[in-house]
Motif scaffolding. Structure first.
Motif, short mmCIF file in Angstrom:
data_model
loop_
_atom_site.label_atom_id
_atom_site.label_comp_id
_atom_site.label_asym_id
_atom_site.label_seq_id
_atom_site.Cartn_x
_atom_site.Cartn_y
_atom_site.Cartn_z
N ARG A 1 43.75 48.98 20.00
CA ARG A 1 43.71 49.50 21.36
C ARG A 1 42.28 49.43 21.86
O ARG A 1 41.38 49.03 21.13
CB ARG A 1 44.25 50.93 21.41
CG ARG A 1 43.56 51.87 20.44
CD ARG A 1 44.20 53.24 20.43
NE ARG A 1 44.07 53.89 21.73
CZ ARG A 1 42.98 54.49 22.18
NH1 ARG A 1 41.89 54.53 21.43
NH2 ARG A 1 42.95 55.07 23.36
N ARG B 1 45.52 50.92 31.23
CA ARG B 1 45.27 52.19 31.93
C ARG B 1 44.10 52.01 32.88
O ARG B 1 43.06 51.48 32.49
CB ARG B 1 45.03 53.32 30.94
CG ARG B 1 44.90 54.69 31.61
CD ARG B 1 45.09 55.83 30.64
NE ARG B 1 46.45 55.88 30.12
CZ ARG B 1 47.50 56.40 30.77
NH1 ARG B 1 47.34 56.93 31.97
NH2 ARG B 1 48.69 56.39 30.21
N SER C 1 49.07 53.85 34.52
CA SER C 1 49.15 52.74 33.57
C SER C 1 50.25 51.79 34.01
O SER C 1 51.22 52.19 34.66
CB SER C 1 49.37 53.24 32.15
OG SER C 1 50.72 53.38 31.87
N ASP D 1 46.08 51.19 26.23
CA ASP D 1 46.68 52.26 25.42
C ASP D 1 47.29 51.70 24.14
O ASP D 1 47.16 52.28 23.07
CB ASP D 1 47.77 52.99 26.21
CG ASP D 1 47.20 53.83 27.34
OD1 ASP D 1 45.97 54.06 27.35
OD2 ASP D 1 47.99 54.26 28.22
#
Ligand code: MD6
Ligand code: FE
Length: 220
Positions: free
Chosen positions: A122, A150, A162, A185
């Motif tokens: 991520r 996001r 998001s 994310d």
């Protein structure tokens, strides 16, 4: 157009442009082949955080005359790979053409940062602010597995939203959104078969520019 088909785009903040499926399957495959060939095995690196030197969950590389790197000494652009000292591979012409098409900026990007996400990799909420020329946008290309992106405002604590970035999507952050906080994310593993071994590659094209000239000093 009451009763028409649903809009292709939803409202995004000023300066954000999301071009869904801008690259077709052939263009995506071609780009992945070129990029993986140019990077080979030797131009990937494991970025680490400034000061604490903790590894990022993504692997990185760069294409172009400059590349973005991060290690315990901080974030910076440099013309060579941080371990081998070799110049970064050239930026494919297709990426310069994409920039001309969507960036609305006269100068070409010097850097294409390549992020490789596998598994649970991520990217925390961040701003892209290591470039000198903030008048140019950052142009991002998503390839492979879909990611949940996001997007917030220019203050870290501003509300965020998001939305998915799918393979072939192009996202431009410019103008008032140039310094918007953003991150990934998670990726949705197995949502694409484009990348050998699975996962997602994100390309970000950046115009770095020159440091502002120092005020001319007299004498010395
Ligand atoms: C990613 N993207 O999509 C991370 N930065 O993997 C970015 O950090 C990004 O998508 C600047 C502009 C657009 C982006
Ligand atoms: Fe970014």
């Amino acid at each position: 157009m009451a009763g028409g088909s649903p809009p292709v785009t939803v409202a995004l903040p000023d300066g954000v442009v999301h071009l869904r499926h801008h690259l077709d399957e052939t263009a995506q495959q071609d780009l992945v082949n070129r990029i993986l060939h140019a990077i080979g095995e030797e131009f990937w690196f494991q970025p680490t955080t400034p000061r604490w030197n903790r590894p990022f969950s993504v692997r990185m590389s760069n294409l172009g005359t400059l590349g973005w790197v991060s290690d315990r000494r901080g974030y910076r652009y440099q013309p060579v790979h941080p371990e081998s000292g070799l110049p970064w591979p050239a930026m494919p012409a297709a990426l310069q053409e994409l920039w001309r098409e969507v960036a609305g900026h006269p100068a070409l990007p010097e850097a294409c940062l390549v992020n490789l996400y596998r598994g649970t990799a991520r990217m925390g909420l961040h701003q892209d602010r290591d470039e000198h020329d903030l008048s140019a946008p950052v142009v991002s290309v998503s390839l492979g597995d879909t990611a949940m992106f996001r997007l917030g405002g220019t203050e870290r604590n501003a509300p965020t939203r998001s939305f998915p970035l799918a393979s072939g999507d192009v996202l431009v952050l410019g103008g008032p959104a140039r310094l918007a906080f953003h991150g990934i994310d998670r990726i949705l593993p197995g949502s694409s078969t484009l990348i050998p071994g699975g996962g997602r590659i994100n390309l970000t094209l950046r115009r770095v520019g020159q440091p502002l000239a120092k005020v001319a000093s007299t004498g010395s």
